[in-house]
Design an enzyme around this catalytic site. Structure first.
Site, PDB file in Angstrom:
ATOM      1  CB  ILE A   1      -8.002 -14.733  13.544  1.00  0.00           C
ATOM      2  CG1 ILE A   1      -9.025 -13.628  13.921  1.00  0.00           C
ATOM      3  CG2 ILE A   1      -6.560 -14.235  13.301  1.00  0.00           C
ATOM      4  CD1 ILE A   1      -8.626 -13.355  15.412  1.00  0.00           C
ATOM      5  CG  HIS A   2      -7.290 -18.970   8.645  1.00  0.00           C
ATOM      6  ND1 HIS A   2      -8.130 -18.202   8.272  1.00  0.00           N
ATOM      7  CD2 HIS A   2      -6.549 -19.391   7.595  1.00  0.00           C
ATOM      8  CE1 HIS A   2      -8.442 -18.300   6.699  1.00  0.00           C
ATOM      9  NE2 HIS A   2      -7.212 -19.026   6.511  1.00  0.00           N
ATOM     10  NE  ARG A   3      -5.890 -16.482   4.481  1.00  0.00           N
ATOM     11  CZ  ARG A   3      -5.812 -16.546   3.088  1.00  0.00           C
ATOM     12  NH1 ARG A   3      -4.806 -16.330   2.473  1.00  0.00           N
ATOM     13  NH2 ARG A   3      -7.005 -16.645   2.532  1.00  0.00           N
TER      14      ARG A   3
END
Ligand code: UD1
Ligand code: UDP
Length: 351
Positions: free
Chosen positions: A203-205
């Protein structure tokens, strides 16, 4: 011919590795590699250069983190100086990060021909910084390498069909190349302490990390999963998790891993949950069902037969997707023949 290649973020090192390898083997082409410094932690940058045999960058601007304007502005200033010194025949950029758009703008203003690899991707969601970056880059480039027919069609609709080449996807080349290496010595690329059965998540957006409610929803959904979730954590997400998310007991956070370890983690996972663009495709190439933690995807070719399921951060949709049966239909290859980098290099030489 001289090419200045601009990279700066993790997925760009991976995309550039395959083409850089070919370029360096070709006596007619000189590649000058510029690292903007957008990603700088060892496990977000150096590890990829080392393990994928990417040559040391000729320049590292060391720009680091900041707001969009701070980061992009500093890159523009640095890249312009390099382009004025190097006077390349072509500037090459990859993907849709701030490093991409900075390289594109600097080259275009100096009237240096610009080539864009991974052109034509569209989410049709202008709230995403990546969508802005790629629209601008495509609009000012002279040669556009579309990885899929959908991307080529998007460009044609924007009046850019004349400068578009359907190249296939360099990330597919890369998976084929390195998968063989992993299979020849699987133990070498095994992350220590990983259980036999697990789901792999990244997860990074911004749409997830900048909205703590979305991130909390995703973690709530992960907590309901029967089994372990392995989460190699992006530094952006680590910051938020530290400050505002309760970590479920079944989520095992690990540091970001190298590309080969990540591919091995993907190959061995039950399913993949991610908001990454690259990992959605890798899951598909490696025959793993993907649950996309976004409200849309640019990689629509992966959606058939539940190979990729779009859930956003909705805990109910995530739970349903985790329980969805694995696809029985084979994945369809819409990403080229594994020789995209050869094609791109030949096109650049002939430009
Ligand atoms: C960037 C790209 C995104 C891409 C992603 C790949 C933009 C606008 N976004 O997002 O499209 O999917 O890279 O991973 O270009 N940080 C560190 N160490 C690092 C790098 C980042 O600690 O080596 C932290 C910093 O706190 C930084 C934050 O991560 O502020 C975000 O980094 P940044 O490069 O701005 O964006 P990404 O989220 O990585
Ligand atoms: N990746 C990696 N180590 C990790 C997480 C991801 O090598 O710990 C790789 C992943 O396999 C893919 C690429 O990084 O090749 C995707 O980059 P990222 O998700 O950061 O960016 P995006 O593709 O969304 O732009």
């Amino acid at each position: 011919m001289k090419i200045v290649t601009i990279v700066g973020a993790r997925p760009q090192f991976i995309k550039a590795a395959t083409l850089s390898r070919l370029t360096r083997q070709n006596r007619d082409v000189t590649e000058i590699l510029v690292h903007t410094g957008q990603h700088y932690d060892n496990n977000m940058s150096e590890v990829f250069f080392r393990e994928l045999g990417i040559p040391e960058p000729d320049y590292n601007l060391g720009v680091g983190s900041g707001t969009h304007a701070e980061q992009t502005g500093a890159m523009l200033v640095g890249i312009e100086k390099i382009l004025l010194t190097e006077k390349p025949d072509i500037t090459l950029v990859y993907g849709d990060t701030n490093s991409t758009v900075a390289g594109a703008l600097a080259a275009a203003k100096l009237n240096i021909p610009l080539a864009h690899v991974e052109a034509g991707l569209r989410s049709f969601n202008r709230a995403m910084p990546e969508e802005i970056n790629r629209i601008i880059t495509d609009r000012i480039a002279q040669i556009l390498f579309a990885p899929t027919q959908t991307a080529a069609d998007n460009l044609a609709r924007e009046g850019l069909g004349g400068i578009t080449r359907l190249s296939g996807d360099v990330m597919y080349d890369s998976v084929l190349f390195y998968k063989a290496r992993i299979l020849s010595d699987p133990g070498k690329y095994q992350t220590p302490g990983i259980p036999a059965d697990y789901l792999l998540a990244t997860i990074h957006r911004a749409e997830n990390t900048d909205h703590p409610g979305n991130l909390q929803n995703i973690f709530r959904a992960l907590s309901n999963i029967n089994g372990m979730v392995i989460l190699p954590i992006h530094p952006r997400t680590r910051k938020i998790v530290r400050s505002s998310v309760t970590l479920p007991a079944n989520v095992n956070i690990i540091d970001p891993v190298g590309y080969l370890e990540m591919m091995k983690l993907t190959m061995d996972a039950r399913k993949v949950l991610t908001d990454s663009g690259g990992l959605q495709k890798e899951a598909y190439f490696l025959g793993k069902q993907c649950i996309t933690l976004r409200t849309e995807t640019e990689w629509v070719e992966t959606l058939h037969d539940h190979w990729n399921i779009i859930t956003g951060s909705d805990p109910i949709l995530i739970q349903q997707a985790v329980e969805t049966a694995l696809p029985s239909a084979p994945a369809i290859n819409a990403f080229g023949d594994g020789k995209s980098a050869d094609f791109i290099l030949q096109q650049l030489i002939g430009f």
